[in-house]
Design a protein around this motif. Structure first.
Motif, PDB file in Angstrom:
ATOM      1  N   ASN A  28      -7.576   7.129  -1.096  1.00 18.53           N
ATOM      2  CA  ASN A  28      -9.029   7.320  -0.991  1.00 18.53           C
ATOM      3  C   ASN A  28      -9.423   8.663  -0.383  1.00 18.53           C
ATOM      4  O   ASN A  28     -10.281   8.737   0.475  1.00 18.53           O
ATOM      5  CB  ASN A  28      -9.657   6.172  -0.177  1.00 18.53           C
ATOM      6  CG  ASN A  28     -11.150   6.130  -0.340  1.00 18.53           C
ATOM      7  OD1 ASN A  28     -11.668   6.541  -1.384  1.00 18.53           O
ATOM      8  ND2 ASN A  28     -11.859   5.684   0.685  1.00 18.53           N
ATOM      9  N   TYR A  29      -8.795   9.736  -0.802  1.00 18.35           N
ATOM     10  CA  TYR A  29      -9.106  11.088  -0.326  1.00 18.35           C
ATOM     11  C   TYR A  29      -8.941  11.238   1.184  1.00 18.35           C
ATOM     12  O   TYR A  29      -9.456  12.175   1.778  1.00 18.35           O
ATOM     13  CB  TYR A  29     -10.528  11.509  -0.716  1.00 18.35           C
ATOM     14  CG  TYR A  29     -10.773  11.516  -2.194  1.00 18.35           C
ATOM     15  CD1 TYR A  29     -10.207  12.488  -3.017  1.00 18.35           C
ATOM     16  CD2 TYR A  29     -11.577  10.544  -2.785  1.00 18.35           C
ATOM     17  CE1 TYR A  29     -10.426  12.487  -4.380  1.00 18.35           C
ATOM     18  CE2 TYR A  29     -11.795  10.540  -4.157  1.00 18.35           C
ATOM     19  CZ  TYR A  29     -11.225  11.508  -4.946  1.00 18.35           C
ATOM     20  OH  TYR A  29     -11.434  11.508  -6.288  1.00 18.35           O
ATOM     21  N   LEU A  69       2.214   5.888   4.490  1.00 14.92           N
ATOM     22  CA  LEU A  69       1.436   6.812   3.653  1.00 14.92           C
ATOM     23  C   LEU A  69       0.416   6.086   2.785  1.00 14.92           C
ATOM     24  O   LEU A  69      -0.382   6.706   2.098  1.00 14.92           O
ATOM     25  CB  LEU A  69       2.381   7.621   2.759  1.00 14.92           C
ATOM     26  CG  LEU A  69       3.102   8.765   3.468  1.00 14.92           C
ATOM     27  CD1 LEU A  69       4.224   9.309   2.602  1.00 14.92           C
ATOM     28  CD2 LEU A  69       2.115   9.873   3.805  1.00 14.92           C
ATOM     29  N   GLY A  70       0.462   4.758   2.799  1.00 12.53           N
ATOM     30  CA  GLY A  70      -0.450   4.019   1.930  1.00 12.53           C
ATOM     31  C   GLY A  70      -1.717   3.611   2.651  1.00 12.53           C
ATOM     32  O   GLY A  70      -2.685   3.183   2.033  1.00 12.53           O
ATOM     33  N   ASP A  71      -1.725   3.750   3.950  1.00  7.31           N
ATOM     34  CA  ASP A  71      -2.863   3.303   4.741  1.00  7.31           C
ATOM     35  C   ASP A  71      -3.733   4.506   5.098  1.00  7.31           C
ATOM     36  O   ASP A  71      -3.232   5.502   5.630  1.00  7.31           O
ATOM     37  CB  ASP A  71      -2.343   2.618   6.012  1.00  7.31           C
ATOM     38  CG  ASP A  71      -3.444   1.848   6.726  1.00  7.31           C
ATOM     39  OD1 ASP A  71      -4.532   2.422   6.903  1.00  7.31           O
ATOM     40  OD2 ASP A  71      -3.208   0.691   7.089  1.00  7.31           O
ATOM     41  N   PRO A 121       2.497   0.437   6.095  1.00  6.77           N
ATOM     42  CA  PRO A 121       2.710   1.326   4.945  1.00  6.77           C
ATOM     43  C   PRO A 121       2.233   2.723   5.293  1.00  6.77           C
ATOM     44  O   PRO A 121       1.101   3.099   4.990  1.00  6.77           O
ATOM     45  CB  PRO A 121       1.874   0.689   3.830  1.00  6.77           C
ATOM     46  CG  PRO A 121       0.905  -0.184   4.504  1.00  6.77           C
ATOM     47  CD  PRO A 121       1.476  -0.595   5.800  1.00  6.77           C
ATOM     48  N   PRO A 149       8.414   2.327   1.857  1.00  2.00           N
ATOM     49  CA  PRO A 149       8.512   0.977   2.389  1.00  2.00           C
ATOM     50  C   PRO A 149       9.677   0.186   1.806  1.00  2.00           C
ATOM     51  O   PRO A 149      10.096  -0.813   2.381  1.00  2.00           O
ATOM     52  CB  PRO A 149       7.185   0.326   2.001  1.00  2.00           C
ATOM     53  CG  PRO A 149       6.498   1.266   1.116  1.00  2.00           C
ATOM     54  CD  PRO A 149       7.199   2.573   1.099  1.00  2.00           C
ATOM     55  N   ARG A 151      -4.887  14.548  -5.042  1.00  2.00           N
ATOM     56  CA  ARG A 151      -6.167  13.911  -4.731  1.00  2.00           C
ATOM     57  C   ARG A 151      -6.216  13.424  -3.285  1.00  2.00           C
ATOM     58  O   ARG A 151      -7.168  12.765  -2.873  1.00  2.00           O
ATOM     59  CB  ARG A 151      -6.441  12.754  -5.684  1.00  2.00           C
ATOM     60  CG  ARG A 151      -6.879  13.266  -7.044  1.00  2.00           C
ATOM     61  CD  ARG A 151      -7.333  12.134  -7.907  1.00  2.00           C
ATOM     62  NE  ARG A 151      -6.238  11.187  -8.155  1.00  2.00           N
ATOM     63  CZ  ARG A 151      -6.401  10.032  -8.795  1.00  2.00           C
ATOM     64  NH1 ARG A 151      -7.594   9.663  -9.191  1.00  2.00           N
ATOM     65  NH2 ARG A 151      -5.375   9.251  -9.011  1.00  2.00           N
ATOM     66  N   LYS A 181     -10.877  -2.703   1.852  1.00  2.00           N
ATOM     67  CA  LYS A 181     -12.000  -1.892   2.339  1.00  2.00           C
ATOM     68  C   LYS A 181     -13.258  -2.177   1.517  1.00  2.00           C
ATOM     69  O   LYS A 181     -14.359  -1.839   1.942  1.00  2.00           O
ATOM     70  CB  LYS A 181     -11.666  -0.401   2.221  1.00  2.00           C
ATOM     71  CG  LYS A 181     -10.475   0.021   3.032  1.00  2.00           C
ATOM     72  CD  LYS A 181     -10.887   0.441   4.422  1.00  2.00           C
ATOM     73  CE  LYS A 181      -9.672   0.642   5.308  1.00  2.00           C
ATOM     74  NZ  LYS A 181      -8.730   1.625   4.757  1.00  2.00           N
ATOM     75  N   GLN A 235      -9.890   4.981  -7.410  1.00  2.00           N
ATOM     76  CA  GLN A 235     -10.141   4.878  -5.970  1.00  2.00           C
ATOM     77  C   GLN A 235     -10.669   3.502  -5.604  1.00  2.00           C
ATOM     78  O   GLN A 235     -10.267   2.906  -4.611  1.00  2.00           O
ATOM     79  CB  GLN A 235     -11.172   5.937  -5.525  1.00  2.00           C
ATOM     80  CG  GLN A 235     -10.732   7.357  -5.721  1.00  2.00           C
ATOM     81  CD  GLN A 235      -9.576   7.738  -4.820  1.00  2.00           C
ATOM     82  OE1 GLN A 235      -9.280   7.064  -3.851  1.00  2.00           O
ATOM     83  NE2 GLN A 235      -8.905   8.826  -5.156  1.00  2.00           N
ATOM     84  N   ASP A 276      -4.466  11.071  -1.611  1.00  2.00           N
ATOM     85  CA  ASP A 276      -4.502   9.609  -1.495  1.00  2.00           C
ATOM     86  C   ASP A 276      -4.118   9.181  -0.085  1.00  2.00           C
ATOM     87  O   ASP A 276      -3.463   9.929   0.616  1.00  2.00           O
ATOM     88  CB  ASP A 276      -3.512   8.999  -2.485  1.00  2.00           C
ATOM     89  CG  ASP A 276      -4.001   9.176  -3.917  1.00  2.00           C
ATOM     90  OD1 ASP A 276      -5.235   9.265  -4.093  1.00  2.00           O
ATOM     91  OD2 ASP A 276      -3.172   9.237  -4.823  1.00  2.00           O
ATOM     92  N   GLU A 302       0.827  -1.221   0.000  1.00  2.00           N
ATOM     93  CA  GLU A 302       0.000   0.000   0.000  1.00  2.00           C
ATOM     94  C   GLU A 302       0.853   1.260   0.000  1.00  2.00           C
ATOM     95  O   GLU A 302       0.391   2.317  -0.385  1.00  2.00           O
ATOM     96  CB  GLU A 302      -0.925   0.052   1.233  1.00  2.00           C
ATOM     97  CG  GLU A 302      -2.034  -0.972   1.237  1.00  2.00           C
ATOM     98  CD  GLU A 302      -1.767  -2.021   2.295  1.00  2.00           C
ATOM     99  OE1 GLU A 302      -0.600  -2.495   2.368  1.00  2.00           O
ATOM    100  OE2 GLU A 302      -2.712  -2.374   3.031  1.00  2.00           O
ATOM    101  N   GLN A 313      -8.068   0.751  -5.576  1.00  2.00           N
ATOM    102  CA  GLN A 313      -7.168   0.962  -4.441  1.00  2.00           C
ATOM    103  C   GLN A 313      -7.840   0.502  -3.140  1.00  2.00           C
ATOM    104  O   GLN A 313      -7.214  -0.155  -2.306  1.00  2.00           O
ATOM    105  CB  GLN A 313      -6.809   2.439  -4.349  1.00  2.00           C
ATOM    106  CG  GLN A 313      -5.622   2.729  -3.457  1.00  2.00           C
ATOM    107  CD  GLN A 313      -5.297   4.208  -3.428  1.00  2.00           C
ATOM    108  OE1 GLN A 313      -6.183   5.064  -3.466  1.00  2.00           O
ATOM    109  NE2 GLN A 313      -4.012   4.526  -3.390  1.00  2.00           N
ATOM    110  N   GLN A 314      -9.130   0.849  -3.018  1.00  2.00           N
ATOM    111  CA  GLN A 314      -9.878   0.433  -1.827  1.00  2.00           C
ATOM    112  C   GLN A 314     -10.001  -1.073  -1.753  1.00  2.00           C
ATOM    113  O   GLN A 314      -9.954  -1.662  -0.679  1.00  2.00           O
ATOM    114  CB  GLN A 314     -11.277   1.066  -1.859  1.00  2.00           C
ATOM    115  CG  GLN A 314     -11.292   2.535  -1.586  1.00  2.00           C
ATOM    116  CD  GLN A 314     -10.693   2.835  -0.244  1.00  2.00           C
ATOM    117  OE1 GLN A 314     -11.247   2.496   0.783  1.00  2.00           O
ATOM    118  NE2 GLN A 314      -9.520   3.443  -0.230  1.00  2.00           N
TER     119      GLN A 314
END
Lengths: 426, 277, 307
Positions: free
Chosen positions: C248-249, C155-157, C153, C133, C244, A407, A398, C246, A252, A401-402
């Motif tokens: 998911n906003y 910044l990925g979580d 992670p 990572p 954006r 999720k 999105q 990330d 991630e 990725q989710q």
């Protein structure tokens, strides 16, 4: 004392004059010492290609000594916003890369692109599927279809050889390969999910097309005959989810560049990528060890749905200060000469210019070899479905990725996209 | 007993200070050192000193990537905007602090309120205005915006410095037949030089580092400033980590040097503002 | 201060005018004009079709708009709370310590302000690299000291990303609060401290009864500055998680929302200039209301303390 004060006060002003005059002088020098020399600025989202594009453009300047091309790319993720602002403002590059369909069309709508019908005579000979990606509904062309790219899987020959593996053709074989590699303790994919455009543009559009029904399904979706929640699209999503166990740890947090580094330095067995990455891997460690195979089909004998994406068109700024020279350059960009040069210098970029060409890069050849027996398609939601906010582009990026963040289930991911696209069904 | 406790507090204090100092120094150390390392070394030896200090990354930036030009742009924008801003702010601050007329307090407040006005939110109109003035995509657009941005804080700082100049000095000059603008240039300015310096230096940092306005106002590469080059050209070097860190180091070195040389001004200027608040 | 006379009018005007006009034209007028544009719509750069309050109605009734707006609002509040807490509480205690006499305190004063001088962009990139990572130094460090089980992670979580960006900003600007607070503490006269110590006050009592009341006005300033900075923060998001916000906003703040909606293509999240101006106007309202609330709150607090 008064002198000192005056000096302080005037310091700023004189500094301004000196600097200002200085910069004007530089500008003046640039245009005057070259006599009639004209500099055209060419922009794109390909920041990796500066050296190569300079080499290509040098050929043009050789033939047209009075025109110099300066290649000024802006990084991929910022490109569209920057281009829109500068063109709408009436400044910006003379020649620019345009994304196909909705992305480029929006730029056209700002009224800042030169219409090309009748100006570049060879344009009508281009494959219509490619031309359509940069024309209005009534057939006005605003860009030369310049670059097509394919999506598939790169692999490390040495790692495959170690386990006696051969490039898989079906999904089942693909999964077996993944499992063998994982059991052997290898990093199977270099894939990360931090930069989500990759997940949609390359993973889902590239590998998913075989499962959602490729071009036919894409057309049906656009024509509102089916929805994104239909079984095909969900199935493709489920298949992509099957890849997740083979992603590296903490995928991630891994961004696009890191993925390239992981695969490019030989630290992962496979990389789901686009043809434009040949050059990057070449620079990072050579291509001797790098192989490629097309997206695996569902079962043996299925026709490959090959994502041969209309990637970049070349448009011309209506407000350019050098319309004649720019048009000369545009014509050259539409010529077979440029097409061959580009394919030599930038392997993995496929030209749409009619003509017969030789590919001197074995990977590029490999990629192209799959085209013959396949049905070409483009990225799933690229056309029409990304015309408004929230665009199909944003939504699917999105959603996937989710999904990989656990999720959303594949079905939920599809429902999320479909729900966001409600503006399209109004 | 008390001594031991005191020693413990001391020890704790030093421990916290050392940790805090490390948290600041280590990221900076990593940034500078990585820029001298080869790609392989970055992975194999992330913490240590580079085996050989390779200047390749910097040569690359200046020779191939035109970094010298971006530096000149940043210097020009910063010097000009600060020079003008401090000058006109001093004039305005003098007028409202040394003369009482109907609106002098109101005008002062009007200026000072700018310190809490988020100018970013006017970007759309600034863009359009710059287009109309035909300076969109030029350094002048940035210079004007930065002048405007520096005025509130400069007026605020200089107002206090000027007010502290005793009125007797100006009266004496007036009796000697000095004109009012003459009083400003002969009496006030020499006495508020530290204030002028403080005003310029406080605005220097935000000005030099400003990224938003170049991002929306500058499109041509020749006109990039250092922050914009840092932000926009990142993609170009992404796979070469030493270059990436060299870009970051180059953006930071000038401010760090200036800060270390002039830190007293920063501290005085900023904390004076805080205490009065 | 001199009583201005008629003969002074011309020169006073000339002195005030340059600063006044530039400041007005390029700071205040643009904000008002942007508010005006929020009443228009259009495809070009300059929105030209008057639609009244339609943009606002759409912003708050259409899911595609309000979901992003409220998401950014929520994230921004979270971001602000983290940064304020770290900067106010952390900054306060660091200031209390730094203002004591110990070897190296001059050095610490100087050093603590150093990160503030860097560009936010640079700080963002440094932290992004350190937290990578694959090659990031931070994970390697955790492995080294045997804490690899903590690695995620960063910044990925979606859960950790907003914390990471907020802490990066706090790390950078902690020096500002330390500087403000130490100058407040330095301003407390030695005799008061001395007297307290003779009365047998311990460190805690000293902090609560002497230091805290005297720096409270500074808390107000620091908080308001953080508030304005955070609600227009853009650079850190641009550098660390993209425009954006990330993943998911989850790190989408008002600053990035404004940039994306006002200046991007609509296939990349743009809403058109008119809607962008609407977002900017709403941000302005929120910032104004916020600042007003803080001022009210802190002046009440001050009165209560003075009683």
């Amino acid at each position: 004392m008064k002198k000192l004060v005056l000096a302080v006060l005037l310091c700023a002003l004189t500094a301004g004059l000196v600097f200002g005059a200085g910069s004007q002088e530089i500008n003046a020098a640039a245009s005057s010492d070259s006599g009639d020399k004209v500099k055209l600025v060419f922009t794109s989202w390909r920041t990796e290609d500066i050296d190569l594009m300079n080499r290509i453009n040098a050929e043009f300047t050789k033939a047209n000594p009075n025109i110099e091309i300066e290649f000024q790319p802006v990084k991929n993720t910022e490109y569209d916003a920057q281009l829109k602002q500068s063109l709408a403002a009436g400044v910006g590059a003379d020649i620019m890369f345009l994304r196909s369909y909705d992305g480029g069309y929006q730029i056209y709508e700002t009224g800042s692109l030169t219409e090309l019908n009748g100006k570049i005579s060879t344009l009508k000979d281009f494959p219509s599927a490619a031309s359509a990606a940069w024309s209005t509904a009534d057939g006005t062309s605003y860009a030369i279809p310049a670059v097509g790219v394919v999506h598939g899987v790169y692999y490390r020959k040495s790692i495959f050889a170690k386990y006696g593996l051969t490039p898989p053709e079906t999904w089942a074989e693909f999964m077996t390969v993944c499992k063998t590699l994982k059991d052997g303790g290898e990093t199977v994919f270099a894939q990360g999910t931090k930069d989500n455009w990759m997940l949609y543009e390359v993973v889902y559009s590239g590998l998913g097309a075989n499962f959602y029904g490729g071009e036919e399904a894409r057309q049906a979706l656009m024509n509102k005959e089916i929805r994104f929640t239909d079984p095909g699209f969900v199935k493709a999503m489920e298949k992509m989810k099957e890849l997740q166990p083979y992603f590296p740890t903490r995928y991630e947090g891994i961004d696009y560049v890191t993925m390239q580094q992981i695969f490019g330095t030989g630290n992962a067995a496979m990389f789901i990528g686009g043809s434009w990455e040949i050059g990057i891997f070449e620079e990072m460690g050579g291509l001797d060890d790098v192989g490629y195979f097309a997206p695996p089909v569902e079962k043996a004998g299925d026709t490959l749905q090959y994502c041969f994406h209309v990637d970049a068109g070349v448009g011309m700024n209506k407000n350019t200060k050098h319309p004649e020279e720019a048009m000369m350059y545009m014509k050259w960009l539409a010529s077979p000469e440029y097409a061959q040069l580009m394919m030599d210098e930038l392997p993995g970029f496929f030209s749409y210019t009619p003509g017969s060409y030789s590919l001197n890069n074995s990977l590029a050849k490999e990629m192209e070899s799959y085209v013959a027996g396949s049905v070409p398609t483009v990225r799933t939601l690229w056309e029409k479905l990304s015309a408004e906010a929230p665009s199909g582009y944003d939504l699917i990026c999105q959603a996937i990725q989710q999904m990989y963040a656990d999720k959303m289930t594949p079905a939920e991911a599809c429902a999320y996209v479909d729900n966001g696209l409600s503006w399209y069904y109004k | 007993m008390k001594k031991i406790k005191k020693l413990g507090i001391r020890g704790g204090l030093y421990l916290i200070m050392v940790l805090y100092a490390l948290s600041i120094l280590v990221p900076l150390y990593v940034m500078f050192m990585t820029s001298f390392k080869s790609n392989a070394e970055i992975f194999n030896n992330p913490f240590g000193l580079p085996e050989a200090f390779s200047m390749d990354a910097y040569v690359n930036l200046f020779v191939i990537s035109n970094y010298g030009k971006y530096f000149m742009n940043s210097i020009m924008v910063t010097v000009l905007s600060l020079g003008v801003a401090v000058t006109i702010s001093a004039l305005a601050a003098y007028a409202v602090s040394k003369y009482s007329f109907r609106y002098n307090k109101a005008i002062y407040l009007y200026f000072v309120i700018g310190m809490i006005v988020p100018i970013k939110l006017g970007t759309i109109d600034i863009m359009i205005t710059m287009l109309r003035l035909r300076i969109y995509d030029s350094l002048w657009a940035l210079i004007i915006v930065y002048i405007a941005m520096a005025i509130p804080l400069s007026v605020f700082v200089l107002y206090d410095y000027i007010r502290m100049v005793p009125d007797e000095l100006s009266s004496a000059a007036r009796i000697d037949g000095c004109s009012e603008p003459g009083i400003f240039s002969r009496v006030i300015v020499p006495l508020i030089k530290p204030g002028l310096a403080a005003a310029g230096i406080i605005s220097f940092i935000p000005n030099w580092n400003e990224f938003w306005f170049p991002l929306v106002l500058i499109k041509t590469k020749e006109n990039y400033t250092i922050p914009l080059a840092t932000g926009q050209l990142f993609g170009q070097f992404d796979t070469k980590l030493n270059l990436v860190f060299a870009v970051l180091s180059l953006a930071s070195v000038p401010v760090i040097i200036i800060y270390l040389l002039l830190s007293n001004y920063f501290v005085k200027g900023l904390s004076a503002g805080a205490v009065k608040g | 201060m001199l009583e201005a006379k008629k003969k002074h009018a011309r020169f006073l005007f000339l002195f005030i005018f340059p600063a006044f006009i530039i400041y007005t034209m390029f700071m205040l007028v643009p904000i008002l004009n942007s508010m005006r544009y929020s009443l228009y719509t259009g495809t070009g750069l300059l929105p030209d079709q008057f639609v009244g309050l339609d943009n606002y109605v759409r912003l708050f009734t259409e899911e595609r708009y309000y979901s992003q707006f409220w998401n950014a609002f929520g994230n921004n509040i979270k971001f602000f709370l983290i940064v304020t807490l770290v900067q106010n509480i952390g900054g306060f205690f660091m200031a209390v310590m730094i203002s004591r006499k110990f070897r190296g305190n001059k050095f610490m004063r100087k050093l603590s302000f150093l990160p503030t001088t860097l560009s936010v962009l640079v700080v963002g990139y440094i932290f992004k690299m350190i937290l990578n990572p694959y090659y990031g130094v931070f994970d390697k460090f955790l492995e080294l000291i045997g804490l690899e089980s903590l690695i995620i992670p960063w910044l990925g979580d979606a859960r950790s990303a907003i914390w990471v960006v907020a802490l990066a900003v706090s790390w950078q600007f902690l020096g500002t609060s330390i500087l403000f607070y130490t100058s407040g503490i330095d301003g407390i006269s030695d005799s008061i401290m001395e007297a307290a110590r003779i009365d047998g006050a311990n460190v805690w009592q000293e902090i609560i009864h002497i230091i805290l009341p005297s720096v409270l006005p500074i808390v107000a300033i620091v908080t308001i500055l953080i508030f304005i900075g955070n609600f227009t923060q853009f650079d850190i998001i641009f550098a660390m998680t993209g425009t954006r916000g990330d993943p998911n906003y989850s790190t989408d703040l008002f600053g990035s929302l404004f940039y994306r909606t006002a200046f991007s293509n609509s296939d990349r999240g743009g809403w058109g200039t008119g809607m962008g101006a609407t977002v900017a106007t709403m941000m302005f309202l929120i910032v104004t209301v916020g600042v007003g609330t803080f001022l009210y709150f802190f002046s009440k607090k001050r009165e209560a303390l003075e009683k």
